[in-house]
Design an enzyme around this catalytic site. Structure first.
Site, PDB file in Angstrom:
ATOM      1  N   CYS A 140       0.836  -1.208   0.000  1.00  0.00           N
ATOM      2  CA  CYS A 140       0.000   0.000   0.000  1.00  0.00           C
ATOM      3  C   CYS A 140       0.871   1.259   0.000  1.00  0.00           C
ATOM      4  CB  CYS A 140      -0.973  -0.035   1.171  1.00  0.00           C
ATOM      5  SG  CYS A 140      -2.415   1.047   0.948  1.00  0.00           S
ATOM      6  N   HIS A 149      -3.632  -5.693   1.219  1.00  0.00           N
ATOM      7  CA  HIS A 149      -3.390  -5.956   2.636  1.00  0.00           C
ATOM      8  C   HIS A 149      -3.841  -7.376   2.970  1.00  0.00           C
ATOM      9  CE1 HIS A 149      -2.355  -1.867   3.886  1.00  0.00           C
ATOM     10  NE2 HIS A 149      -3.364  -1.413   3.179  1.00  0.00           N
TER      11      HIS A 149
END
Length: 485
Positions: free
Chosen positions: A332, A429
């Protein structure tokens, strides 16, 4: 008639989240329909919900303990710190604004109707709602306009259990002091105190229980002994990162602790691997030179954390690690940092502008107001292993290295990989929770016996049994108040 009970703390990190999670599983085991609720949370460790929003990681874990899908009603207001004095404000799972602390505290009372609506919706689906307060219940300087602790409890007429942490010391004073300083009408809602994180022989606290009962006029529950397997459950409070490093395995994973690190539970499955040593490098320390993998984690303010990374000299360490042939993975915000540039033309995360990235991936990122929130089933390209993860980011990345995707989601490419395969970036994630992927990615460093998700379930069951053994749960149910929905 739905029952409700609220758990407030004498301070942060006294174990409220764990108590509520354990009770969610214990009451679910008794055949009750249980729902967790936290009116206002502050955390950069968040989870994507079944209804397409985000909530605090602790409430997602509590929902799992209650054997329910996480939904935004469980945490209607989430504050995600972006700087020293400001946060992104998430309401019912969606970003609403970025506000300074002064602005938010001045206006937060306006969110109470939405908090009450969410609570009502949730209560209509459960036999009992277990509510978690935020921080300390004794912060009387913040009582005006409060929606997280007694402001909510008064509005909903919910009985309160006051939780103290004996391990940090001064627990008797913290319980008695809280009762002394809070408003008498707030104090009238407190039904009992609960002593948490006890070490040693619980009988040694018998005199303390009697003193607290006499001084406060309310029973003292517990003490609840320290739950040794708490580390097997995802933590929400960043205080857990002060002592996060662990393991004695030969494969060394090094993670710089960014000031606004987000979704750090991505690291938990790695820390659980017996063949891995995970080092979370604290500010002011150099990255160890013997790293096998440098992992750049998620960030709530990517450009600001990239500046902090450089201020600590970690960029030099990362580039040296790359020159030495080491592996690098960015997740991310960490993925964005590995690129050439990060542009924030609209000032989404701070002052508008563009920052130079580390230049290890041929991608450029533009931050945008729309936050991407969704769960994903992906296929890791290099290993062919499936991953159940989620997206939670505000940016679009593109460039030549996107031609070598990290993963594929249906027919779409996800992430990027350098030409030599040693630098990888992804927006996914939760990928290391997938046992097959983790084993393929780590190779011999991974144990074939570690089933991460099954371990979380076992820890929740053990936590429930722990509370059943050390708490009078029948008394807690008797203290819970009925609520008309």
């Amino acid at each position: 008639m739905t029952k409700t009970l609220m758990f407030m703390g004498t301070g942060s990190d006294v174990g409220k989240s764990l108590i509520v999670a354990g009770l969610c599983r214990a009451l679910s085991n008794r055949g009750l329909s249980v729902a967790p609720f936290k009116p206002q949370n502050m955390s950069n460790n968040a989870a994507v919900t079944a209804d397409g929003g985000e909530i605090g990681r602790a409430q997602a874990l509590q929902a799992r303990a209650a054997r329910r899908a996480p939904i935004t009603a469980m945490n209607p207001v989430l504050l995600k710190p972006e700087g020293e004095t400001g946060s992104q404000v998430v309401v019912r799972g969606q970003r609403r604004a970025s506000l300074s602390a002064r602005q938010y505290w001045a206006d937060r009372a306006q969110l109470l109707p939405e908090v009450m609506d969410a609570f009502g919706e949730l209560a209509a689906t459960a036999d009992i709602v277990l509510v978690e307060g935020a921080g300390s219940a004794s912060e009387v300087n913040l009582r005006g306009g409060d929606i997280a602790n007694f402001g909510f409890a008064r509005a909903a007429a919910i009985p309160v259990i006051l939780v103290g942490d004996i391990h940090r010391g001064g627990v008797i004073a913290s319980i008695v002091g809280t009762m002394a300083v809070i408003d008498p009408e707030d104090a009238a809602l407190v039904r009992a105190s609960l002593i948490n994180k006890f070490f040693g022989d619980p009988a040694l606290f018998d005199a303390g229980r009697r003193f607290l009962a006499e001084r406060t006029g309310r029973p003292c529950l517990g003490p609840v002994p320290h739950f040794a397997d708490a580390a097997k459950l995802p933590a929400e409070d960043a205080l857990a990162l002060d002592h996060y490093s662990g393991g004695q395995g030969a494969f060394h994973v090094v993670v710089p602790r960014l000031p606004r690190i987000a979704n750090f539970d991505d690291l938990d499955p790695l820390r659980a691997e017996p063949g891995v040593t995970l080092t979370l490098v604290q500010p002011g320390e150099a990255l160890p030179r013997d790293a096998d993998l440098v992992l750049l984690p998620g960030s709530k303010a990517t450009r600001a954390d990239l500046a902090a990374l450089r201020a600590n000299g970690w960029d030099i360490d990362i580039l040296a690690h790359h020159r030495a042939g080491g592996l690098i993975l960015g997740i991310c915000g960490g993925y964005q940092m590995l690129g050439r540039t990060i542009a924030d033309p609209d000032g989404i995360e701070g002052a508008p502008g563009t920052s130079d990235g580390l230049g290890l991936l041929a991608i450029d990122t533009v931050l945008e107001a729309r936050k991407q929130l969704r769960t994903e089933r992906a296929l890791h390209v290099a290993t062919g292993q499936s991953v159940d993860g989620y997206h939670m980011h505000m940016g679009v990345s593109d460039g030549a290295d996107r031609a070598r995707p990290f993963a594929r989601i249906d027919e779409d490419d996800e992430g990027a990989v350098s030409p030599d395969g040693r630098v990888m970036g992804t927006y996914l994630h939760g990928l290391f929770a997938a046992d097959g992927f983790r084993r393929a990615f780590l190779g011999e460093a991974s144990s074939p016996d570690l089933a991460y998700e099954a371990g979380v379930e076992a820890a929740l069951d053990d936590l429930a049994a722990h509370l059943e053994a050390h708490l009078d749960i029948d008394m807690l149910l008797a203290l819970a108040a009925p609520m008309k929905v």
